[in-house]
Design an enzyme around this catalytic site. Structure first.
Site, short mmCIF file in Angstrom:
data_model
loop_
_atom_site.label_atom_id
_atom_site.label_comp_id
_atom_site.label_asym_id
_atom_site.label_seq_id
_atom_site.Cartn_x
_atom_site.Cartn_y
_atom_site.Cartn_z
N THR A 243 -0.33 8.56 -3.69
CA THR A 243 -1.35 7.89 -4.49
C THR A 243 -0.69 6.71 -5.20
OG1 THR A 243 -2.48 9.99 -4.86
CG2 THR A 243 -3.07 8.17 -6.31
N LEU A 244 -0.95 5.52 -4.72
CA LEU A 244 -0.35 4.32 -5.31
C LEU A 244 -1.13 3.85 -6.52
CD1 LEU A 244 0.53 2.36 -2.06
CD2 LEU A 244 1.97 3.89 -3.38
#
Length: 289
Positions: free
Chosen positions: A47-48
């Protein structure tokens, strides 16, 4: 050729899979998976940036236990996409969890906690994890993921009661944590905490505590663009956790500041920049501009 790692139990003592007598301190951790082929390696994704997020959670101690409140909105960016997202969950027998931030990461945390409670119940030794132990576990998980540069994008509130002792703490996405008589996440940490500092006391009844939480959630509804008027309140006492059905707050939108939010802003800007009021002739203003 396909290699895949599934859920492994890593020991907090050994920092690796362990078969020694440290199982009381084991916690589930998803090691990730990847596929090795002759041509390429596809690594597990992270999850950036949070996509679907929940807003503030507010929690207080009251006379008999812990009260917690959150709305049910899930925002996709600045769009209030979902309006029935439950972010208050009982954990085991003695704890209650509330989360703001990325919803999918919250679901991953719930999976971790389900595994933790399952392993604890399998011991069948008459003991069960209390809120302090669960909170300590969450601080280690959040800090561990932060150190791997793969954080869980959440701020968590963990409250509970065990053996007559009330516990309320919070932890954010990089592992910063503390315990207090009242906590809040997100914008509630700036708007709700001042109200709680003025009006909270340790002898609040259930009705008084709910009224105080409603006041905090009403302020957040007015000021937080991600908030939705669908509130859920939960409590936990020695008897267990109760999550109440959602409801809507009574609101009043006829304040002058709501009707004309830019009133006075023009006069202030012109006074600061040009040294005169907006009431002066427009010809003079146009010449100076």
């Amino acid at each position: 050729m396909l290699f895949r790692w599934d859920l492994a139990y890593h020991c907090l003592v050994c920092s690796r899979p362990c078969k020694r007598q440290h199982t009381r301190q084991l916690y589930p951790y998803l090691t990730g998976s990847f596929v090795i082929t002759m041509d390429s390696v596809t690594e597990s994704q992270r999850t950036l940036y949070p996509y679907v997020t929940g807003s503030s959670v507010v929690a207080i101690k009251y006379k008999d236990g812990i009260l917690m409140a959150a709305d049910m909105g899930g925002s996709y960016g600045s769009t209030l996409r979902y309006k029935s997202v439950e972010r208050l969950k009982p954990i085991g027998k003695h704890s209650l969890l509330g989360a703001s931030g990325e919803i999918s990461d919250f679901q991953e945390i719930m999976r971790y906690l389900d595994e933790l409670i399952l392993v604890d119940n399998m011991w069948d030794d008459g003991n069960s994890l209390g809120p302090k132990e669960v909170h300590n576990y969450l601080t280690r998980v959040m800090y561990n993921r932060r150190n791997k540069f793969n954080p869980l994008w959440n701020s968590l509130v963990l409250g509970g009661v065990k053996k007559g002792e009330k516990y309320l703490g919070t932890v954010n996405m990089i592992g910063i944590n503390y315990e207090d008589n009242h906590v809040a996440t997100g914008l509630g940490n700036h708007l709700a905490r001042p109200i709680l500092r003025d009006e909270w006391n340790e002898n609040l009844t259930f009705e008084e505590g709910v009224k105080l939480l409603e006041k905090c959630m009403r302020v957040l509804l007015y000021r937080d663009r991600s908030a939705v008027n669908k509130i859920q309140i939960s409590k936990i006492t020695e008897e267990g956790a109760t999550v109440y059905p959602p409801f809507s707050l009574r609101t009043y939108w006829e304040f002058k500041a709501f009707q004309n939010p830019t009133a006075g802003a023009e006069d202030y800007i012109f006074t600061v920049l040009y040294g005169y009021e907006m009431s002066q002739p427009s010809e003079v203003k146009s010449d100076l501009i």
